[in-house]
Design an enzyme around this catalytic site. Sequence first.
Site, PDB file in Angstrom:
ATOM      1  N   ASP A  10       2.926  15.849   4.554  1.00  0.00           N
ATOM      2  CA  ASP A  10       1.659  15.260   4.094  1.00  0.00           C
ATOM      3  C   ASP A  10       1.797  15.068   2.582  1.00  0.00           C
ATOM      4  O   ASP A  10       1.783  16.032   1.816  1.00  0.00           O
ATOM      5  CB  ASP A  10       0.507  16.208   4.455  1.00  0.00           C
ATOM      6  CG  ASP A  10      -0.865  15.656   4.047  1.00  0.00           C
ATOM      7  OD1 ASP A  10      -0.921  14.800   3.144  1.00  0.00           O
ATOM      8  OD2 ASP A  10      -1.869  16.122   4.627  1.00  0.00           O
ATOM      9  N   ARG A  22      -5.795  -4.640  17.974  1.00  0.00           N
ATOM     10  CA  ARG A  22      -5.501  -3.197  17.937  1.00  0.00           C
ATOM     11  C   ARG A  22      -4.008  -3.015  17.702  1.00  0.00           C
ATOM     12  O   ARG A  22      -3.583  -2.157  16.945  1.00  0.00           O
ATOM     13  CB  ARG A  22      -5.952  -2.509  19.220  1.00  0.00           C
ATOM     14  CG  ARG A  22      -5.474  -1.068  19.281  1.00  0.00           C
ATOM     15  CD  ARG A  22      -6.200  -0.142  20.265  1.00  0.00           C
ATOM     16  NE  ARG A  22      -6.731  -0.753  21.436  1.00  0.00           N
ATOM     17  CZ  ARG A  22      -6.019  -1.164  22.499  1.00  0.00           C
ATOM     18  NH1 ARG A  22      -4.701  -0.997  22.533  1.00  0.00           N
ATOM     19  NH2 ARG A  22      -6.605  -1.726  23.523  1.00  0.00           N
ATOM     20  N   LYS A  37      -7.320   8.687  -0.279  1.00  0.00           N
ATOM     21  CA  LYS A  37      -7.270   9.367  -1.566  1.00  0.00           C
ATOM     22  C   LYS A  37      -6.611   8.458  -2.607  1.00  0.00           C
ATOM     23  O   LYS A  37      -7.171   7.454  -2.965  1.00  0.00           O
ATOM     24  CB  LYS A  37      -6.561  10.715  -1.401  1.00  0.00           C
ATOM     25  CG  LYS A  37      -7.037  11.516  -0.156  1.00  0.00           C
ATOM     26  CD  LYS A  37      -8.461  11.980  -0.216  1.00  0.00           C
ATOM     27  CE  LYS A  37      -9.006  12.518   1.108  1.00  0.00           C
ATOM     28  NZ  LYS A  37      -8.227  13.520   1.797  1.00  0.00           N
TER      29      LYS A  37
HETATM   30  C1  LIG Z   1      -8.179  14.093   3.102  1.00  0.00           C
HETATM   31  C2  LIG Z   1      -6.914  14.688   3.560  1.00  0.00           C
HETATM   32  C3  LIG Z   1      -6.498  14.556   4.900  1.00  0.00           C
HETATM   33  C4  LIG Z   1      -7.330  13.859   5.938  1.00  0.00           C
HETATM   34  O1  LIG Z   1      -7.449  12.485   5.709  1.00  0.00           O
HETATM   35  P1  LIG Z   1      -8.747  11.613   6.090  1.00  0.00           P
HETATM   36  O2  LIG Z   1      -8.414  10.284   5.541  1.00  0.00           O
HETATM   37  O3  LIG Z   1      -9.927  12.269   5.454  1.00  0.00           O
HETATM   38  O4  LIG Z   1      -8.854  11.633   7.580  1.00  0.00           O
HETATM   39  C5  LIG Z   1      -5.268  15.106   5.246  1.00  0.00           C
HETATM   40  N1  LIG Z   1      -4.514  15.767   4.334  1.00  0.00           N
HETATM   41  C6  LIG Z   1      -4.886  15.921   3.062  1.00  0.00           C
HETATM   42  C7  LIG Z   1      -4.017  16.657   2.104  1.00  0.00           C
HETATM   43  C8  LIG Z   1      -6.099  15.400   2.627  1.00  0.00           C
HETATM   44  O5  LIG Z   1      -6.482  15.577   1.357  1.00  0.00           O
END
Ligand SMILES: *Cc1c(COP(=O)(O)O)cnc(C)c1O
Length: 385
Positions: A175, A51, A200
């Site tokens: 983000d 972990r 993504k």
């Molecule tokens: C998909 C996404 C998230 C969340 O991520 P996960 O891997 O699905 O938990 C956060 N911010 C953005 C802009 C996203 O597209």
Amino acid sequence: MKKQNLKFNTKVIHAGQVPDPSTGAIMTPIFQTSTYVQESPGKHKGFAYARGKNPTRQALEQCIAALENARYGLCFSSGMGAIDAVVKLLRPGDEVITGNDLYGGTYRMFTKVFANYGIKFHFIDLNNASNILPHINANTKLIWIETPTNPTMQIVDIATCAQIAHEHNLILAVDNTFASPYLQNPIDLGAHIVMHSVTKYLGGHSDVVMGALCMNDEKLYEQLAFIHNSCGATPGPMDSFLVLRGIKTLHLRMQRHCENGEKIANYLRNHPAIEKIYWPGFNDHPNHAIAQKQMRGFGGMISIVLKNADLEKTFRIASSFEVFSLAESLGGVESLVNHPATMTHASIPKEEREKAGVVDNMLRLSIGVEDADDLIYDLEQALNQ
Ligand SMILES: *Cc1c(COP(=O)(O)O)cnc(C)c1O
């Protein structure tokens, strides 16, 4: 030459990775182990329990950090796990300033989870970053931004947010999922934390769910690493391997995502079935100049609002693609179409959603790396349904 001096297209392939010392394997092995043998109590090779640390994950963390020009990286079992760790830096009574066009899951976590722990969130229009100023008070601790935003592709001025954060002693977290480190590096613009949904573009093949945080400040890294290990949203070695593999073509994929994105945005722009199109590469995008300044390209994410389309017609079009797949998520090699109002953004109340422009007749496109002509052909037939 030191690895951190390498160019982006070399770092995606080599950063954080050395041939396996025990075998010479060129690919970082999948260390599928939960624990490590110790010679005597506390005497080990830097790994005690998986972990806390795993060599496959460590290689990936160093690779992603290198791509973001950051000193430190931490990988999480999802993007949400990464965001959760950042908010856990706060205490009850603390306040966060954030945008009014956020990923639906982020909005849900802020309002349905952390609001219950006494953290206050201000959701504001960040098209002009100075809108942050009147919301700052003695309790403000964090500015959380997304740029480009999901799904209306607003561009937030990262450097101005960073200047405000530094002047008021706040943490700025960005983000960077939509841009990927290929197009934008928020730490270079003054952000303290960069967050990715690795699921993504970084993973890129729609086969892993993962998140990441990168930072330069050692104290911030130690705090987040403590939360990471204490709360335990850490990813496994197999997923880490898949992302290391996926990242090796990040630059090639992003180049094609951008090329295809531009061709398709221009094709859709004057299409009679479309009322509005959101893509930061257009000269008349409200913050195009900021996008040009802080990004190295405009990416493959496009949102469209269909002309004279009720929900039934919108659903009919969304369901009639042959090359695009109707699915949540984005950033993979395959093109996806998504209906934000009922899919990715369903957790945002209708009124809030519509205020941000996320209307029932909007579709979001994640342009993949297929042949652009096939994608345009598919869009043409679907829009004529
Ligand atoms: C998909 C996404 C998230 C969340 O991520 P996960 O891997 O699905 O938990 C956060 N911010 C953005 C802009 C996203 O597209």
